[in-house]
Design a protein around this motif. Sequence first.
Motif, mmCIF file in Angstrom:
data_model
loop_
_atom_site.group_PDB
_atom_site.id
_atom_site.type_symbol
_atom_site.label_atom_id
_atom_site.label_comp_id
_atom_site.label_asym_id
_atom_site.label_seq_id
_atom_site.Cartn_x
_atom_site.Cartn_y
_atom_site.Cartn_z
ATOM 1 N N ALA A 170 -4.753 -9.273 0.734
ATOM 2 C CA ALA A 170 -4.010 -10.534 0.716
ATOM 3 C C ALA A 170 -4.602 -11.485 -0.319
ATOM 4 N N ASP A 173 -1.647 -7.625 -4.339
ATOM 5 C CA ASP A 173 -1.502 -8.551 -3.217
ATOM 6 C C ASP A 173 -0.659 -7.922 -2.108
ATOM 7 N N THR A 174 -1.278 -7.694 -0.974
ATOM 8 C CA THR A 174 -0.578 -7.046 0.133
ATOM 9 C C THR A 174 0.367 -7.992 0.865
ATOM 10 N N THR A 175 0.376 -9.283 0.517
ATOM 11 C CA THR A 175 1.396 -10.179 1.055
ATOM 12 C C THR A 175 2.659 -10.130 0.204
ATOM 13 N N GLU A 176 2.545 -9.525 -0.969
ATOM 14 C CA GLU A 176 3.679 -9.411 -1.887
ATOM 15 C C GLU A 176 4.147 -7.972 -2.049
ATOM 16 N N MET A 194 -5.001 -8.877 7.503
ATOM 17 C CA MET A 194 -4.142 -7.898 6.832
ATOM 18 C C MET A 194 -3.919 -6.706 7.758
ATOM 19 N N TYR A 241 -0.272 -0.972 3.610
ATOM 20 C CA TYR A 241 -0.582 -2.385 3.813
ATOM 21 C C TYR A 241 0.640 -3.206 3.386
ATOM 22 N N GLY A 242 0.931 -4.259 4.126
ATOM 23 C CA GLY A 242 2.039 -5.127 3.768
ATOM 24 C C GLY A 242 3.354 -4.640 4.334
ATOM 25 N N GLU A 243 4.435 -5.239 3.852
ATOM 26 C CA GLU A 243 5.784 -4.944 4.364
ATOM 27 C C GLU A 243 6.669 -4.456 3.223
ATOM 28 N N TYR A 289 4.059 -3.729 -0.864
ATOM 29 C CA TYR A 289 3.825 -2.717 0.149
ATOM 30 C C TYR A 289 2.956 -1.653 -0.507
#
Length: 402
Positions: A74, A79-82, A1, A31-33, A84
């Motif tokens: 993540a 959820d840092t993949t989903e 991450m 974290y994330g995008e 920001y």
Amino acid sequence: MEVEHDTVSLGEFEFECGETIPDLEIEYEAYGEFTGDNAVLVCHALTGSAHVAGTHRSDTGGQARAWWDDIVGAGKAVDTTEYYVVCANVPGSCYGSTGPASENPETGEPYGTDFPPVTVGDWTEAQRALLDELGVPHLHAVVGGSVGGMNVLEWATRHPDHVERIVPIAAAARLDTQCLAIDAVARRAITTDEDWNGGDYYGEDRPNPKDGLALARQLGHVMYLSKASMERKFGRRAAGRDAVRSFPADPAANFFPYRDVESYLDYQAEKFVERFDANSYLYLTRAMDNYDLSSGFESDADALAAFEGEALVMSFTGDWHFTTQQAESLADSLRSADVEAAHHVVDSDHGHDAFLVEPDHVGPPVADFLEAGVAGNAVTDTAGDEEEGESDFAPVHTSLFS
């Protein structure tokens, strides 16, 4: 991450009290995008930092461990993949954002007690300004526990059009009188420490008011635990043979046992004074104690009337710092404001700390709410039955999500 860790200068900042400082710096982690509609702001508790998730760090002023790593990351509830995810250290703290221990650029000396009084509203406005700097105009959700939950509520009040969902956890519209009293004693423990010196204790040749801060923190720990959890963890047991008292004791102490619970409180206090600033503790507890959702409005419901999103209120049966009854009152106010709201009560004897130490029971309803709102499968409204101003609710047992 991947973690973005930085400090942003917001320039001159006017506090709610009317005072200004020439430059407010806010430390944050992201974290994330960011995809335009997936931003989640996480608000930390009283002595937390921006370091909410991820690997351990050594540059957080002592709080190297991420405080909600079991919830944010993540594949986790937030959820840092989903999403920001942004967490910002609040003004007045000592974990990177400008506070009493920071250097006043006009004098070259630490602010100390010349730092302006801060409010939860100031935290919210600083977060709004930070998000502007990050290019985030709108939030999918704001999530926070304890006084961080009050920060969440302030977002719904001050910026109702900027957030879709709010999740105040183990929080309330205001602190009750008993907690106000304990906080008052904690602050007096600091200000009566001779080393506090009116808040002017910075510098290598000046001792910090460690004893006063230690006692304040010990009072805090008693507030965060429940009777049941303290009995289970410590009982009346004597501490181990290797345990050594951290504070001076009265002469009779040698006749009586140094108890396990005393040793625990001493250990926690010793660790805390190494990482936190006494003036910051004074400022942040004042901000929490002063918070009142209805301030400037006719009622709590009136304060929330402009918010058109959804809300998940979470509480814990063993929490006497912010009780399930206070949470239900908050949920009632949200419903009275025509906000779609669920009150999820977790049967727990961990006390106030439950929102930090029971991720298996906090995570599922938070994850479902972020994804589907109050219609989420794990979001159980256990307090929605109202009749003549009274609500009937039963706790959701923790085994439900085991």
